[in-house]
Design an enzyme around this catalytic site. Structure first.
Site, short mmCIF file in Angstrom:
data_model
loop_
_atom_site.label_atom_id
_atom_site.label_comp_id
_atom_site.label_asym_id
_atom_site.label_seq_id
_atom_site.Cartn_x
_atom_site.Cartn_y
_atom_site.Cartn_z
N HIS A 63 -4.23 0.10 -10.76
CA HIS A 63 -5.17 -0.40 -9.75
C HIS A 63 -6.33 0.58 -9.55
O HIS A 63 -6.17 1.79 -9.68
CB HIS A 63 -4.47 -0.55 -8.40
CG HIS A 63 -3.32 -1.49 -8.43
ND1 HIS A 63 -2.24 -1.35 -7.60
CD2 HIS A 63 -3.07 -2.60 -9.19
CE1 HIS A 63 -1.36 -2.32 -7.84
NE2 HIS A 63 -1.85 -3.08 -8.80
N LYS A 72 -7.55 8.72 -3.13
CA LYS A 72 -6.29 8.67 -2.40
C LYS A 72 -5.43 9.87 -2.70
O LYS A 72 -5.52 10.48 -3.77
CB LYS A 72 -5.54 7.38 -2.69
CG LYS A 72 -5.24 7.13 -4.15
CD LYS A 72 -4.62 5.75 -4.34
CE LYS A 72 -5.25 5.05 -5.51
NZ LYS A 72 -4.89 3.67 -5.64
N ASP A 168 -0.55 -8.10 -11.13
CA ASP A 168 -0.39 -7.05 -12.15
C ASP A 168 0.02 -7.66 -13.49
O ASP A 168 -0.44 -7.23 -14.54
CB ASP A 168 0.63 -6.02 -11.70
CG ASP A 168 0.13 -5.13 -10.57
OD1 ASP A 168 -1.07 -5.20 -10.23
OD2 ASP A 168 0.93 -4.36 -10.03
#
Length: 183
Positions: A63, A72, A168
């Site tokens: 992702h 992140k 996905d």
């Protein structure tokens, strides 16, 4: 806590806590603003914390976010995961570089994933809790997914995939994603 640069991905860091263990278990700091600041990151930039629980063999990813991207901090708070980062920043000195890590609840190491990098992981234990500290609010319109089994990437996932989301499973190849980014 100490910060270590990840050579394969420019701007990525591992933050390794110093656990204090005794007969009760352990205690450690999993986030330290001063250590984050020491490598040139803004600790106040993180606006959202999230948690996922996965069972052995679950694969999440690859992702990333379009637009300004999303940085992140990722940490396996319980269990173990095989974690993957792919640099998709065309101007990066490590463009298309890959890095693989085993993150675990035993070590509580956090991985900083810079904006513009794809990220995914596979749960290696019966239960694996993965914590994310994210620098942007989630906008589903900016979600980008790349096929986990893209032969161009040849990621050595350690286990057969037992489960993954439909999104996905239907993800396009890296070449298709890069072509879309150019348009």
């Amino acid at each position: 806590m100490r910060a270590t640069e990840v050579p394969a991905i420019a701007g990525a860091y591992l933050f390794e806590p110093t656990p204090h263990a005794d007969e009760r278990g352990f205690f450690c700091r999993t986030f330290d603003a001063d250590v984050v600041r020491s490598v040139g990151l803004d600790p106040d930039a993180f606006v959202q914390d999230s948690l996922s629980r996965s069972v052995r063999g679950v694969l999440r990813g690859l992702h990333l976010r379009s637009g300004a991207g999303e940085a992140k901090l990722v940490r396996c708070s319980y269990g173990r995961i095989f974690d993957v980062v792919v640099d998709l920043r065309p101007d990066s000195p490590t463009y298309l570089g890959q890095a693989f890590f085993e993150l675990s609840g035993e070590t509580q190491v956090s991985l900083y994933v810079p904006a513009g990098c794809a990220h995914g992981f596979q749960a290696l234990t019966d239960i694996a809790d993965t914590s994310y500290r994210i620098d942007r609010e989630h906008d589903p319109a900016e979600d980008v997914t790349i096929a986990f089994d893209d032969p161009e990437l040849a990621i050595p996932w350690p286990l057969p995939v037992t489960s993954m989301s439909g999104r996905d499973r239907r993800a396009p190849s890296l070449a298709e994603v890069l072509k879309q980014k150019e348009s």
